[in-house]
Design a protein around this motif. Sequence first.
Motif, short mmCIF file in Angstrom:
data_model
loop_
_atom_site.label_atom_id
_atom_site.label_comp_id
_atom_site.label_asym_id
_atom_site.label_seq_id
_atom_site.Cartn_x
_atom_site.Cartn_y
_atom_site.Cartn_z
N ALA A 255 0.83 -1.21 0.00
CA ALA A 255 0.00 0.00 0.00
C ALA A 255 0.87 1.26 0.00
N GLY A 260 -2.47 4.80 -3.06
CA GLY A 260 -2.95 5.40 -1.82
C GLY A 260 -1.94 6.28 -1.14
N ASN A 280 -7.18 4.05 2.07
CA ASN A 280 -7.58 2.65 1.92
C ASN A 280 -9.07 2.54 2.23
N ARG A 281 -9.58 1.35 2.33
CA ARG A 281 -11.02 1.19 2.55
C ARG A 281 -11.45 1.77 3.90
N GLY A 318 -7.43 -3.79 3.32
CA GLY A 318 -7.71 -2.36 3.30
C GLY A 318 -8.27 -1.78 4.57
N GLN A 322 -2.75 1.68 8.33
CA GLN A 322 -1.56 1.89 7.50
C GLN A 322 -1.13 3.35 7.59
#
Length: 355
Positions: A255, A260, A280-281, A318, A322
């Motif tokens: 990622a 992203g 991300n999600r 996701g 992060q």
Amino acid sequence: MRLIDRLGLSVPVIQAPMAGVSTPTLAAAVSNAGALGSIGVGATDAHHARLMIDELRARTDRAFNVNLFVHDRAKADPVREAAWLDRLAPLFAEFEAEPPNTLQTIYKSFADDADTLAMLLDTAPPVVSFHFGLPPASTIRAFQEKNILLMATATSVEEARLIEEAGIDAIVAQGNEAGGHRGMFDPSAPDDALGMATLTRLLVKESRLPVIAAGGIMDGAGIAAALDLGAVAAQLGTAFIACSESAADEAYRAALMGPGAYHTTLTPIISGRPARVLANRFSGLAGMLSDCKPPDYPIAYDAGKALHAAAKAKGESGFGAQWAGQGAPLARAMSATELVETLRLELQHCRRDSV
């Protein structure tokens, strides 16, 4: 004595603590390369923190930093927490899982952690730093009696004044670009969201303490810019996530190198405190959850971790935390030793070009 001389640094770089990502192996490699390695122990207990310090000491004889979370005690609110879980329930259902029945305060603030204080006074690491606030004056005095150098994060001039008044040795000026949790003492207060450059200049001008610039710094040119602003050193976090010694998993690393990275965002929905994360999600849920206030930090993080575990079990990465700063697209995958040496050479090159 200058801060970098007291710490024995040959490179004016501090590797950010990054609880959950930094490891004793990473911190030791950074310190051995001439910068200041750090570990974050705010997400663990005194026993495991001691093990981390012991391992770090076995890997280096140079200075290193141990970082602590000094947040206000979370206020449990069963109604608010139930409402939050209810909003997240469809996401758990997507991964054939049930949300937790209740949420827990998963991290104890250092201000309430006598065991960790006793452990730190016993092990006496060379540097201790504070995030989210400051411990009581008696704790600061106890560290000073052990000749431990103290640093604390400031996101504003007012927080810097409190740090100086408390007798701390250095200020980490955390710009709004920085990855991970904003170090705001009071997350409910207005945030001027000052960038690294402006905050660093203000603190250099208005404080007598040495200032360490943090936020969006990824290479030698960024370090040179921070030093030109009057900082004595630069703190880099996101730059070290891609290092082989970090604890970031493969999904996190992928990622960081993906699209992203160009769209980091500050959000409180993952942990209950504003933190900058890769797009991300999870971060994309901000709009859906805008009408529902998350529980206090770190209670909300208990839900976030449960959702991530449910998603990961079904192959969806996701929903991980992060964390990353705005400089994420400049990340480079290499060992920590190589990165510190690269930063050293880039800084030297910038200095030669400026003559």
